[in-house]
Scaffold this motif. Structure first.
Motif, PDB file in Angstrom:
ATOM      1  N   ASP A 117       0.981  -1.243  -0.299  1.00  0.00           N
ATOM      2  CA  ASP A 117       0.129  -0.274  -0.037  1.00  0.00           C
ATOM      3  C   ASP A 117       0.900   0.999   0.342  1.00  0.00           C
ATOM      4  OD1 ASP A 117      -2.901  -0.992   0.054  1.00  0.00           O
ATOM      5  OD2 ASP A 117      -1.955  -1.335   1.941  1.00  0.00           O
ATOM      6  N   GLU A 293     -17.074 -12.180  -5.322  1.00  0.00           N
ATOM      7  CA  GLU A 293     -15.899 -11.575  -4.388  1.00  0.00           C
ATOM      8  C   GLU A 293     -14.940 -12.377  -3.779  1.00  0.00           C
ATOM      9  OE1 GLU A 293     -20.222 -13.933  -2.560  1.00  0.00           O
ATOM     10  OE2 GLU A 293     -19.257 -12.772  -4.317  1.00  0.00           O
ATOM     11  N   SER A 359     -20.042  -5.611  -6.864  1.00  0.00           N
ATOM     12  CA  SER A 359     -19.193  -7.349  -5.312  1.00  0.00           C
ATOM     13  C   SER A 359     -18.261  -5.961  -4.877  1.00  0.00           C
ATOM     14  CB  SER A 359     -18.729  -8.041  -6.358  1.00  0.00           C
ATOM     15  OG  SER A 359     -17.553  -8.066  -6.984  1.00  0.00           O
ATOM     16  N   ALA A 360     -18.438  -6.205  -3.394  1.00  0.00           N
ATOM     17  CA  ALA A 360     -16.941  -5.314  -3.196  1.00  0.00           C
ATOM     18  C   ALA A 360     -15.376  -5.644  -4.221  1.00  0.00           C
ATOM     19  CB  ALA A 360     -16.865  -5.604  -1.758  1.00  0.00           C
ATOM     20  N   ALA A 361     -15.277  -6.767  -4.001  1.00  0.00           N
ATOM     21  CA  ALA A 361     -14.297  -7.270  -5.410  1.00  0.00           C
ATOM     22  C   ALA A 361     -14.199  -6.196  -6.652  1.00  0.00           C
ATOM     23  CB  ALA A 361     -13.984  -8.563  -5.535  1.00  0.00           C
ATOM     24  N   TRP A 362     -14.940  -6.117  -7.298  1.00  0.00           N
ATOM     25  CA  TRP A 362     -15.050  -5.203  -8.552  1.00  0.00           C
ATOM     26  C   TRP A 362     -14.878  -3.842  -7.865  1.00  0.00           C
ATOM     27  CZ3 TRP A 362     -14.402  -5.531 -13.592  1.00  0.00           C
ATOM     28  CH2 TRP A 362     -14.849  -3.892 -14.238  1.00  0.00           C
ATOM     29  N   THR A 363     -15.880  -2.659  -7.245  1.00  0.00           N
ATOM     30  CA  THR A 363     -15.515  -1.384  -6.517  1.00  0.00           C
ATOM     31  C   THR A 363     -14.549  -1.249  -5.400  1.00  0.00           C
ATOM     32  OG1 THR A 363     -16.760  -2.273  -4.464  1.00  0.00           O
ATOM     33  CG2 THR A 363     -17.627  -1.808  -6.721  1.00  0.00           C
ATOM     34  N   GLU A 364     -14.049  -2.468  -4.987  1.00  0.00           N
ATOM     35  CA  GLU A 364     -12.375  -1.561  -4.224  1.00  0.00           C
ATOM     36  C   GLU A 364     -11.583  -1.202  -5.451  1.00  0.00           C
ATOM     37  OE1 GLU A 364     -11.699  -4.959  -1.745  1.00  0.00           O
ATOM     38  OE2 GLU A 364     -13.444  -4.360  -0.234  1.00  0.00           O
ATOM     39  N   HIS A 365     -11.169  -2.066  -6.203  1.00  0.00           N
ATOM     40  CA  HIS A 365     -10.264  -1.749  -7.609  1.00  0.00           C
ATOM     41  C   HIS A 365     -10.964  -0.878  -8.838  1.00  0.00           C
ATOM     42  CE1 HIS A 365      -8.151  -3.959  -4.832  1.00  0.00           C
ATOM     43  NE2 HIS A 365      -8.337  -4.849  -4.298  1.00  0.00           N
ATOM     44  N   ARG A 366     -11.932  -0.135  -8.555  1.00  0.00           N
ATOM     45  CA  ARG A 366     -13.137   0.107  -9.522  1.00  0.00           C
ATOM     46  C   ARG A 366     -12.433   0.729 -10.999  1.00  0.00           C
ATOM     47  NH1 ARG A 366     -18.449   0.816  -9.571  1.00  0.00           N
ATOM     48  NH2 ARG A 366     -18.402   1.515  -6.993  1.00  0.00           N
TER      49      ARG A 366
END
Length: 384
Positions: A117, A293, A359-366
């Protein structure tokens, strides 16, 4: 193409490229692919708005990632150049990754999880930006972009490569500090020397098309360095993004050879042979059958981009096969990969489903997911 237009419009608005509603949010990997996508849309539609967005994106990357962070006491260009010289040579000190956290200080304890990060410079992101700048130069005819790519190549090559205390073969650092003064991760990226060798060769090929090139711009020494580091390396991986990069690299080598740039075709054969076991392993694991996810879209889409490269490689080799027996040999290496081509469409269709993009998996790395899906749907912008 309409879907790609919609996605790139969304990306431009979300990341502050086309809208003042959001402050500019730049990330080098994502922006490298985005530049290629926008150039592809410009070529497909002749709409100059896409060209202008691509050039604006280049400018934002240089003026944000080529300068020190706002939360850093240091100011100005990370190269240390004056404001005037920095404008003329924006890539002379490399480019930051664009991570949210500042880089690790020399006194900080190394934490592998946190390091992901933290900001700094990644070599494999820098080669992607070199490629993007080369594409800008080729599409617009403006040679300065290729010049900036070469200046970037020379600057980072000096700092990322080194001769170890024991041994006679150069190695590379995986991650460097923002000002390139110290390594942050000393291990070598699996495919980094391959990225460097191919990208430098692309820049050199473009350079030779220009008039009045200077000796200082020549990348022959850096290409030789990378060829030596690549020698004897094992490229096998079952990581989907890594597999996609192997396949895309094989296609780039074929394109260079077709354009008259002589690269040992044995390297292309090796990359194709290395991809086959990884693809078998990836399919057997059944990762593409998992719910959204549990998946990382941008890594899978890297593979689907590579599978599009196989399609183009097949057509390119078919043409060469008519004129050369060597082409026949290479085509036989491509043939075993053809059975994996439907996998690319499976990946694309999964992430085109609006439900999976909630899904969060998509939106977290949109941002990166949008751009990589757009690249997979319009791969010629990136592949060339």
């Amino acid at each position: 193409m309409i879907v790609v237009q919609e996605m790139m419009t969304e990306f431009a608005e979300l990341t502050g490229l086309s809208s003042t509603a959001h402050p500019p949010r730049r990330y080098l990997w994502t922006d490298s692919f985005a530049v290629c996508n926008l150039l592809w849309l410009y070529r497909m539609t002749a709409d100059k708005r896409y060209r202008d967005l691509a050039l604006k994106l280049v400018d934002q990357v240089h003026h944000i990632l080529g300068r020190h962070r706002e939360d850093d006491k240091r100011r100005g260009w990370i190269s240390g150049l004056s404001e005037t010289d920095g404008e003329l040579h924006p890539t002379a000190g490399g480019l930051r990754i664009g991570k949210e956290m500042n880089e690790r200080r020399p006194s900080d304890r190394f934490d592998e999880r946190v390091e992901w990060d933290r900001d700094g410079q990644y070599y494999h992101y820098l080669t992607k930006w070199m490629h993007a700048l080369n594409r800008v130069s080729r599409v617009t005819g403006e040679h300065v972009y290729n010049t900036w790519a070469i200046e970037l190549a020379k600057a980072v090559h000096r700092r990322f490569t080194y001769m170890p205390q024991y041994g006679s073969q150069k190695r590379m650092f995986w991650k460097m500090s923002i000002d390139l003064s110290r390594p942050l991760v000393e291990s070598m990226g699996h495919h980094d020397p391959l990225d460097g060798f191919i990208t430098y060769s692309q820049l050199q090929a473009s350079l030779q098309e220009y008039q009045g090139r200077s000796k200082d711009a020549d990348l022959a020494a850096e290409i030789a360095d990378m060829a030596a580091i690549c020698k004897g390396k094992d490229w096998v991986t079952d990581d989907p993004l890594g597999l996609g990069e192997l396949l895309s690299s094989a296609y780039k080598i074929a394109r260079l050879n077709s354009d008259g740039v002589v690269i040992d075709s044995g390297l292309m054969d090796l990359l194709l042979d290395s991809a086959a076991p990884g693809l078998n392993s990836y399919v057997k694991e059944g990762a593409v059958k998992l719910p959204a996810e549990y998946r990382l879209a941008f890594r899978e889409l890297g593979l689907s981009i590579g599978l599009h490269a196989v399609e183009r490689l097949r057509e390119l080799r078919k043409d060469d096969r008519r004129a050369s027996g060597r082409g026949e040999i290479q085509y036989n290496r491509i043939k075993p990969l053809e059975r994996f081509l439907p996998l690319g469409e499976t990946i694309e269709n999964f992430w085109l489903d609006p439900g999976n993009r909630e899904s969060a998996a998509w939106t977290e790395h949109r941002d990166i997911n949008i751009v990589m899906l757009a690249t997979s749907l319009g791969p010629d912008g990136y592949l060339g």
